[in-house]
Design an enzyme around this catalytic site. Structure first.
Site, PDB file in Angstrom:
ATOM      1  N   GLU A 222       0.812  -1.225   0.000  1.00 21.67           N
ATOM      2  CA  GLU A 222       0.000   0.000   0.000  1.00 21.67           C
ATOM      3  C   GLU A 222       0.840   1.267   0.000  1.00 21.67           C
ATOM      4  O   GLU A 222       0.404   2.308  -0.500  1.00 21.67           O
ATOM      5  CB  GLU A 222      -0.967   0.008   1.191  1.00 21.67           C
ATOM      6  CG  GLU A 222      -2.085  -1.021   1.096  1.00 21.67           C
ATOM      7  CD  GLU A 222      -1.725  -2.372   1.695  1.00 21.67           C
ATOM      8  OE1 GLU A 222      -0.516  -2.615   1.973  1.00 21.67           O
ATOM      9  OE2 GLU A 222      -2.632  -3.192   1.888  1.00 21.67           O
TER      10      GLU A 222
ATOM     11  N   LYS B 162     -17.640  -0.838   5.888  1.00 22.52           N
ATOM     12  CA  LYS B 162     -18.093  -1.848   4.929  1.00 22.52           C
ATOM     13  C   LYS B 162     -19.614  -1.854   4.780  1.00 22.52           C
ATOM     14  O   LYS B 162     -20.130  -2.018   3.672  1.00 22.52           O
ATOM     15  CB  LYS B 162     -17.599  -3.228   5.385  1.00 22.52           C
ATOM     16  CG  LYS B 162     -17.788  -4.312   4.333  1.00 22.52           C
ATOM     17  CD  LYS B 162     -17.060  -5.597   4.716  1.00 22.52           C
ATOM     18  CE  LYS B 162     -17.161  -6.613   3.578  1.00 22.52           C
ATOM     19  NZ  LYS B 162     -16.424  -7.849   3.897  1.00 22.52           N
TER      20      LYS B 162
ATOM     21  N   MET C 150      24.136   9.329   2.502  1.00 21.99           N
ATOM     22  CA  MET C 150      24.058  10.623   3.186  1.00 21.99           C
ATOM     23  C   MET C 150      24.426  10.458   4.661  1.00 21.99           C
ATOM     24  O   MET C 150      25.106  11.313   5.238  1.00 21.99           O
ATOM     25  CB  MET C 150      22.659  11.228   3.030  1.00 21.99           C
ATOM     26  CG  MET C 150      22.562  12.663   3.526  1.00 21.99           C
ATOM     27  SD  MET C 150      23.691  13.796   2.668  1.00 21.99           S
ATOM     28  CE  MET C 150      22.621  14.457   1.385  1.00 21.99           C
TER      29      MET C 150
ATOM     30  N   PHE D  65     -11.547  -7.351  13.678  1.00 28.59           N
ATOM     31  CA  PHE D  65     -10.464  -7.774  12.791  1.00 28.59           C
ATOM     32  C   PHE D  65     -10.145  -6.676  11.771  1.00 28.59           C
ATOM     33  O   PHE D  65     -11.035  -6.142  11.127  1.00 28.59           O
ATOM     34  CB  PHE D  65     -10.858  -9.063  12.062  1.00 28.59           C
ATOM     35  CG  PHE D  65      -9.808  -9.523  11.077  1.00 28.59           C
ATOM     36  CD1 PHE D  65      -8.547  -9.910  11.520  1.00 28.59           C
ATOM     37  CD2 PHE D  65     -10.068  -9.536   9.720  1.00 28.59           C
ATOM     38  CE1 PHE D  65      -7.570 -10.310  10.620  1.00 28.59           C
ATOM     39  CE2 PHE D  65      -9.102  -9.942   8.808  1.00 28.59           C
ATOM     40  CZ  PHE D  65      -7.851 -10.328   9.264  1.00 28.59           C
ATOM     41  N   GLN D  66      -8.899  -6.350  11.643  1.00 29.28           N
ATOM     42  CA  GLN D  66      -8.394  -5.307  10.742  1.00 29.28           C
ATOM     43  C   GLN D  66      -9.054  -3.947  10.988  1.00 29.28           C
ATOM     44  O   GLN D  66      -9.259  -3.167  10.059  1.00 29.28           O
ATOM     45  CB  GLN D  66      -8.531  -5.734   9.270  1.00 29.28           C
ATOM     46  CG  GLN D  66      -7.597  -6.888   8.933  1.00 29.28           C
ATOM     47  CD  GLN D  66      -7.435  -7.157   7.442  1.00 29.28           C
ATOM     48  OE1 GLN D  66      -8.359  -6.954   6.666  1.00 29.28           O
ATOM     49  NE2 GLN D  66      -6.264  -7.632   7.041  1.00 29.28           N
TER      50      GLN D  66
END
Lengths: 174, 571
Positions: free
Chosen positions: B49, B161, B475, B111-112
């Site tokens: 993602e 959802k 760097m 969940f999630q």
């Protein structure tokens, strides 16, 4: 243009404080957005009062007393104004505002200090709003200074439970 | 017309003219992926993602249109937090859609589940948790309006959802009044009195500098800038976020200011008597030690965001405006400085004395990274877009590539997000498929997001990636060499592990490698002939090479460290 910060004589508030009367949309999470902004930018809130504004359910008014020493007022107002849910900010210098605060205190009424305590309450102009077998609850609605004074006076007594609301304010007329 | 919330969401995105979504499905966002099959919108299926978010940023920076990303709840949402934060720092317009657990489950540690609106509160311009399917069109319309107007930025829409699964009567807001944003006023009328004060300051000025920031690109003010600069004859510097806002080939352009800026750009600011800041925010990487920054200069600060005024530097005149409108107003008032001949004489002396230099490359290598960038640039098609990660290679790319137009430099400025380059280049190529897109990357950055080359190959997005492989987090190594007595702590990565050629090939790309000057030219030529699949080149560069000029962190810009060749020292 912001008025000059007021050099307050009120001992408990920051020396340079300001009142922001903030009209916000009455939506979930708005208070978290304001609190989060103050936290991440390092601005200090001295007190905070929130209630629905006027009769419109759509808006709330948040009265924030800010410590104008923690950050320039211009920065605080500028960042706050960027919150999409903030509709209007009224920046009130204490000398241009009428400020009031509510204090509630529950006091044990033992025999020993009874008369001194009642004397303190009367002198402060507080009223008794609830009475129990061994204690009373008193209320004072007044200037932050008057609330400070009563709070200081009650420090002499033991087992006092005291709550303050934080102040609300409106611009002084004329 | 009755639609599901999911159908309404896709239809709303179509209404906003979205042609591409970068995303990855999962449980909570599943309902929305079904009507996507019937939509004209292209979906790019990423491998992580974070890639979706940076691709959307690259798309936005290359096209000027908002980038759109869609992911699921919980870890899908938290994985895109870094790009959201990056876009917030760089004021990049993004609309990010996250799935959320069903309304009834919110707050139960389902969940999630994660509180993504809470998590992103401080790094979005605004975010929404949509409460009903009927509200989806308003949320989408408002999100695009917020993301693209005023000071642009990322806006997140969290959609439970059950909201996408329930039915709604289709509608779409016909005007801004229906967006329900009573507190949002992105543009205010130009303060003519402030413009007059600015014109008066300009009239007194003998050593002005146009300090051009990313806001100039965001307000599409390049033409206005060119006209104003040419009419007044003022020197121009473009910050890391503004590269391409003014042609590098222009005689009045002094280059990039700041920590690794051109000596002339840094010094001109230091000696100026008037800084005209155009959509810049006096970032610490530009100012160095703040009290010592342009100490003798008055400041005209033009910004769409009034919270930038007096945040870092006192503004003698603050003008809340988009850059284009302010420049038009300056021109209308015929704002003109004094004669600048003496000023240009000084500037040209600095240019002659301290041009950008690096050590002569040797035929057998290791390659000089600056030389590799110049060789790629010399062989690149006009209008090539360059994306980069973050670190030494980013600074060299900004210094050595010549940017001539807006939208050709895609990089992570404020946040400094390593791994930005590859996905951002992919997003840029999707937005501008007719352009060649090179990603100038470092070996450390490449390893963070390289998996998106699989996305690029499978979606047919032929970008070119140049890894300046110095086997180090370069760097950090430079700072340890210069400021930590060469005590190298956890910066060695190895040039050969992973094998970048094999890795590229495993992802369906062409993998090439160059160690010598001859090989360098050969692989660049070969890469330029490949236009159907992504190409990855492993350029073996000198690990000891450092970025100069340099102003040490917290030091005054007066104490700029030039290249050793210019100090009369041998390395």
């Amino acid at each position: 243009m912001s008025p000059e910060p007021y050099l307050g004589e009120v001992s408990r508030t920051p020396v340079r404080h300001h009142i922001l009367s903030v009209l916000v949309e009455n939506k979930a999470g708005v208070l978290a957005r304001i609190a989060g902004l103050f936290a991440r930018r390092g601005f200090n809130i001295y007190s905070l009062a929130v209630a629905p504004a006027e009769s419109h359910a759509r808006f709330s008014r948040v009265t924030i007393v800010v410590d104008a020493e923690s950050a320039p007022l211009e920065q605080i107002v500028g960042q706050l104004d960027k919150l999409v849910n903030v509709v209007a900010i009224n920046d009130l210098a204490p000398r241009d505002a009428v400020e009031r605060e509510l204090l509630l205190a529950t006091l044990p009424l033992g025999d020993e200090h009874r008369s001194a305590m009642l004397d303190t309450i009367t002198k402060a102009g507080a009223s008794i709003v609830d009475v129990g077998p061994t204690s009373v609850t008193v209320m004072l609605a007044g200037t932050p200074g008057a609330c400070d004074e009563l709070e200081r006076a009650l420090e002499d007594f033991a087992e006092v439970e005291l709550h303050r609301t934080g102040r609300v304010a409106l611009p002084r007329l004329g | 017309m009755q639609l599901t919330g999911a159908q309404a969401l896709i239809r709303s995105l179509e209404q906003e003219g979205v042609d591409t979504i970068f995303g990855l499905p999962g449980g909570a966002i599943l309902p929305v992926y079904d009507p996507l099959l019937d939509s004209s919108i292209r979906h790019i299926l990423v491998r992580h993602e974070q890639g979706a978010g940076h691709m959307a940023e690259g798309y936005a920076l290359a096209t000027g249109r908002p980038g759109v990303a869609m992911v699921t709840s919980g870890p899908g949402a938290t994985n895109i937090v870094t790009p959201i934060g990056n876009a917030h720092m760089d004021s990049t317009p993004l609309v990010v859609i996250t799935g959320q657990v069903a309304t009834a489950s919110i707050g139960t540690d389902a969940f999630q589940e994660c509180d993504i609106t809470g998590i992103t509160m401080g790094i979005t311009k605004h975010n929404f948790l949509v409460q009903s399917a009927q509200e989806i069109p308003r949320a989408v319309a408002a999100a695009f309006h917020l993301a693209t107007t005023g000071r642009p930025g990322p806006v997140l829409i969290d959609v439970p959802k059950d909201v996408t699964q329930s039915m709604m009567d289709w509608w779409y807001p016909a005007s801004i009044e229906e967006y329900d944003l009573p507190g949002y006023r992105p543009e205010i009328p130009l303060d003519q009195e402030a413009v007059e004060r600015a014109v008066a300051l300009i009239a007194e000025s003998e050593r002005p500098v146009l300090y051009v920031g990313g806001g100039t690109l965001k307000s599409r003010a390049s033409q206005e800038l060119l006209a104003f600069a040419e009419r007044t004859g003022m020197p121009v510097v473009t910050t890391l976020m503004a590269r391409g806002a003014f042609p590098d080939s222009h005689e009045q352009h002094l280059g990039m200011p700041g920590m690794h800026g051109m000596y002339t750009a840094v010094t001109a600011i230091q000696k100026s008597d008037l800084l005209i800041s155009l959509g810049a925010r006096f970032d610490d990487r530009v100012t160095g030690k703040i009290p010592a920054f342009a100490a003798g200069a008055k400041v005209i600060h033009v910004d769409i965001d009034k919270a930038e005024f007096n945040k870092v530097r006192h503004a003698d005149v603050a003008i809340q405006s988009n850059v284009a409108a302010a420049l038009v107003a300056f021109d209308a008032a015929q704002a003109t400085p004094r004669n600048l001949d003496v000023w240009w004489k000084a500037i040209n002396d600095w240019r002659d004395q301290y041009p950008l230099v690096y050590d002569e490359p040797t035929a057998d290598g290791p390659l000089r990274p600056q030389h590799v960038i110049e060789a790629i640039a010399a062989k690149a098609a006009p209008g090539t877009i360059v994306a980069s990660g973050v670190g030494q290679h980013q600074m060299w790319a900004s210094q050595h590539w010549k940017f001539e137009e807006p939208g050709t430099w895609i990089n992570s400025g404020g946040a400094g997000t390593m791994g930005f380059g590859v996905p951002a280049a992919i997003g840029a190529k999707v937005g501008r498929p007719e352009r060649t897109v090179w990603c100038i990357d470092g070996d450390g950055c490449f390893q963070m997001t390289a998996q998106e080359l699989t996305t690029a190959r499978s979606e047919g997005i032929p970008i070119k990636v140049a890894i300046l492989n110095n086997a180090y987090l370069g760097m950090v190594r430079q700072w340890q060499e210069m400021f930590y007595e060469e005590r190298y702590s956890e910066v060695y990565l190895s040039a050969d592990l992973p094998d970048y050629v094999k890795w590229a090939e495993a992802m369906g790309c062409v993998g090439l490698r160059a160690r010598t000057l001859k090989e360098m030219h050969e692989v660049i030529d070969e890469a330029n002939t490949i236009n159907d699949v992504p190409v990855v080149i492993d350029f073996r560069t000198d690990a000891e090479e450092k970025v100069f000029p340099m102003v040490a962190a917290g030091a005054s810009n007066d104490d700029i460290i030039v290249h050793p060749l210019q100090r009369g020292e041998r390395r």
